[in-house]
Design a protein around this motif. Sequence first.
Motif, PDB file in Angstrom:
ATOM      1  N   PRO A 295     -75.599   8.705 -70.914  1.00 17.31           N
ATOM      2  CA  PRO A 295     -75.746   9.785 -69.944  1.00 17.31           C
ATOM      3  C   PRO A 295     -75.750   8.716 -68.376  1.00 17.31           C
ATOM      4  O   PRO A 295     -75.499   9.722 -67.663  1.00 17.31           O
ATOM      5  CB  PRO A 295     -77.317  10.427 -70.810  1.00 17.31           C
ATOM      6  CG  PRO A 295     -77.099   9.998 -71.551  1.00 17.31           C
ATOM      7  CD  PRO A 295     -76.337   9.059 -72.072  1.00 17.31           C
ATOM      8  N   LEU A 296     -75.841   7.123 -68.603  1.00 15.07           N
ATOM      9  CA  LEU A 296     -75.352   7.224 -67.571  1.00 15.07           C
ATOM     10  C   LEU A 296     -74.403   5.957 -66.923  1.00 15.07           C
ATOM     11  O   LEU A 296     -74.051   5.508 -66.050  1.00 15.07           O
ATOM     12  CB  LEU A 296     -76.539   5.645 -67.725  1.00 15.07           C
ATOM     13  CG  LEU A 296     -77.859   5.654 -68.027  1.00 15.07           C
ATOM     14  CD1 LEU A 296     -78.520   4.544 -68.170  1.00 15.07           C
ATOM     15  CD2 LEU A 296     -78.524   6.590 -67.182  1.00 15.07           C
ATOM     16  N   ALA A 297     -73.670   7.248 -67.712  1.00 20.10           N
ATOM     17  CA  ALA A 297     -72.009   6.785 -67.489  1.00 20.10           C
ATOM     18  C   ALA A 297     -71.869   4.720 -67.549  1.00 20.10           C
ATOM     19  O   ALA A 297     -71.458   4.774 -66.890  1.00 20.10           O
ATOM     20  CB  ALA A 297     -71.990   7.293 -66.670  1.00 20.10           C
ATOM     21  N   LEU A 298     -72.201   4.271 -68.027  1.00 21.90           N
ATOM     22  CA  LEU A 298     -72.037   2.815 -68.629  1.00 21.90           C
ATOM     23  C   LEU A 298     -71.195   1.913 -69.712  1.00 21.90           C
ATOM     24  O   LEU A 298     -70.837   3.257 -70.848  1.00 21.90           O
ATOM     25  CB  LEU A 298     -73.252   2.160 -68.623  1.00 21.90           C
ATOM     26  CG  LEU A 298     -74.692   2.802 -67.572  1.00 21.90           C
ATOM     27  CD1 LEU A 298     -76.028   1.884 -68.400  1.00 21.90           C
ATOM     28  CD2 LEU A 298     -74.308   2.399 -66.695  1.00 21.90           C
TER      29      LEU A 298
ATOM     30  N   ARG B 277     -82.286   9.830 -63.230  1.00 23.11           N
ATOM     31  CA  ARG B 277     -80.997   9.885 -64.472  1.00 23.11           C
ATOM     32  C   ARG B 277     -81.796   8.864 -65.527  1.00 23.11           C
ATOM     33  O   ARG B 277     -80.880   8.992 -66.980  1.00 23.11           O
ATOM     34  CB  ARG B 277     -79.307   9.586 -64.268  1.00 23.11           C
ATOM     35  CG  ARG B 277     -78.935  10.542 -63.652  1.00 23.11           C
ATOM     36  CD  ARG B 277     -77.562  10.246 -62.951  1.00 23.11           C
ATOM     37  NE  ARG B 277     -76.279  11.027 -62.601  1.00 23.11           N
ATOM     38  CZ  ARG B 277     -75.695  10.492 -62.471  1.00 23.11           C
ATOM     39  NH1 ARG B 277     -74.875   9.995 -62.809  1.00 23.11           N
ATOM     40  NH2 ARG B 277     -74.662  11.842 -61.368  1.00 23.11           N
ATOM     41  N   VAL B 278     -82.465   8.417 -65.104  1.00 24.13           N
ATOM     42  CA  VAL B 278     -83.313   7.415 -66.496  1.00 24.13           C
ATOM     43  C   VAL B 278     -84.660   8.070 -67.363  1.00 24.13           C
ATOM     44  O   VAL B 278     -85.446   7.815 -68.195  1.00 24.13           O
ATOM     45  CB  VAL B 278     -83.584   6.227 -65.803  1.00 24.13           C
ATOM     46  CG1 VAL B 278     -82.569   4.989 -65.479  1.00 24.13           C
ATOM     47  CG2 VAL B 278     -84.314   6.712 -64.920  1.00 24.13           C
TER      48      VAL B 278
ATOM     49  N   GLY C  58     -84.450  -0.152 -61.262  1.00 22.88           N
ATOM     50  CA  GLY C  58     -85.156  -0.968 -62.863  1.00 22.88           C
ATOM     51  C   GLY C  58     -84.402   0.198 -64.182  1.00 22.88           C
ATOM     52  O   GLY C  58     -84.426   0.781 -64.082  1.00 22.88           O
ATOM     53  N   ALA C  59     -83.793  -1.098 -65.168  1.00 21.68           N
ATOM     54  CA  ALA C  59     -83.298  -0.433 -65.899  1.00 21.68           C
ATOM     55  C   ALA C  59     -84.691   0.532 -67.081  1.00 21.68           C
ATOM     56  O   ALA C  59     -85.665  -0.450 -67.102  1.00 21.68           O
ATOM     57  CB  ALA C  59     -83.107  -0.985 -67.154  1.00 21.68           C
ATOM     58  N   PRO C  60     -84.724   1.170 -67.828  1.00 18.44           N
ATOM     59  CA  PRO C  60     -85.946   1.590 -68.766  1.00 18.44           C
ATOM     60  C   PRO C  60     -85.507   1.497 -69.221  1.00 18.44           C
ATOM     61  O   PRO C  60     -84.792   0.584 -70.240  1.00 18.44           O
ATOM     62  CB  PRO C  60     -85.265   3.385 -69.245  1.00 18.44           C
ATOM     63  CG  PRO C  60     -83.387   3.318 -68.925  1.00 18.44           C
ATOM     64  CD  PRO C  60     -82.884   2.165 -67.837  1.00 18.44           C
ATOM     65  N   ALA C  61     -86.703   1.270 -70.463  1.00 14.49           N
ATOM     66  CA  ALA C  61     -86.977  -0.022 -71.101  1.00 14.49           C
ATOM     67  C   ALA C  61     -86.871   0.711 -72.297  1.00 14.49           C
ATOM     68  O   ALA C  61     -86.455  -0.049 -73.313  1.00 14.49           O
ATOM     69  CB  ALA C  61     -88.780   0.567 -71.592  1.00 14.49           C
TER      70      ALA C  61
END
Length: 331
Positions: free
Chosen positions: A149-152, A231-232, A131-134
């Motif tokens: 850092p998440l390459a988005l 990575r999150v 899930g996406a970090p807050a």
Amino acid sequence: MDATPVGISVIVATYNRAALLNECLDHLRRQHFEPGDELIVVDNGSTDDTFAVIRRHQCLSAVPLRHLEEATPGKSRALSRAIAVASGDLLAFTDDDVTVETDWLDAIRTAMADRDVALVGGPVEPRWECGAPAWLPSHQDGYGRLAAPLALLDYGPRAADLGVRTVLGANLAVRREVVARVGGFAPHLGKLRGTLLSGEDHDFCRRVQAAGFRAAYCPEARVRHWVPANRVRPRYVLGWFFWSGITNAALDEHDAPLTRSISGLPLYLIRRFTIGLIAAPAAALTSRTALALNYAADVAFTAGYAAKCWGLVKLQRAVPAQAARAAGGAA
């Protein structure tokens, strides 16, 4: 530009990600291929089941799937190995932890039908493990700095010239003749084992545009990037920004200084570092995690930049002419 491209070479570099590579190739296999297209997978020294995964997909692929090996560690070197033997007029790059949408190749082909376009890239959306970090802004708000850092990447729903922007190597296509002109991916940048070095895609896009070629954003060419749980975590995010500082210092070595500096450090970075040291703990104490990470990222980035400037980190020197020859053209 020359005539409309005939074939596309889809290039993937991989290292010890057999399960993810299998997903990547499963999605690539569903593309609408045309005569002259091919897949190239470069194994950068894997010790897992990567060989078996590639063999399986060679039997399933509707187009030639070429299996190459590059013993020297480094993503840029693996990509250069593929570029040197690719037969396509277009080179389309994605990563082994990426799944492409069904119409990805069609979208690239359509965008590159405009002969003035030399390079295209598209959105990179997340596939979350947990899930996406807050602390990450919602997609509707656009991906901010902390998504790097998440390459988005998402520049919106409309096609447009990139301008000063760049795209990610997980979703990038370029004309082969342009690679021959400007050189390939810099061997001193890009993923390298034991580091979070990056920037080979940013550097490549910048060189393409600096040479006067047109680069465009294609929202229809969509891919999804695997984001594992580790990575999150803030530790990974700050480590990435440290190595981003190293990357940017390496890029700046070849440019004339545009701002005042002290001991090689631009004054604006020194200011950000000082503010970040004070503001990051304050924001953390008031539970403003995203703000705290943003300030801490400034500290980490500047520390990495200083480490490179002061010789605490050594990278291989760039050799653009050799990179161009590796692409099969003249520099």
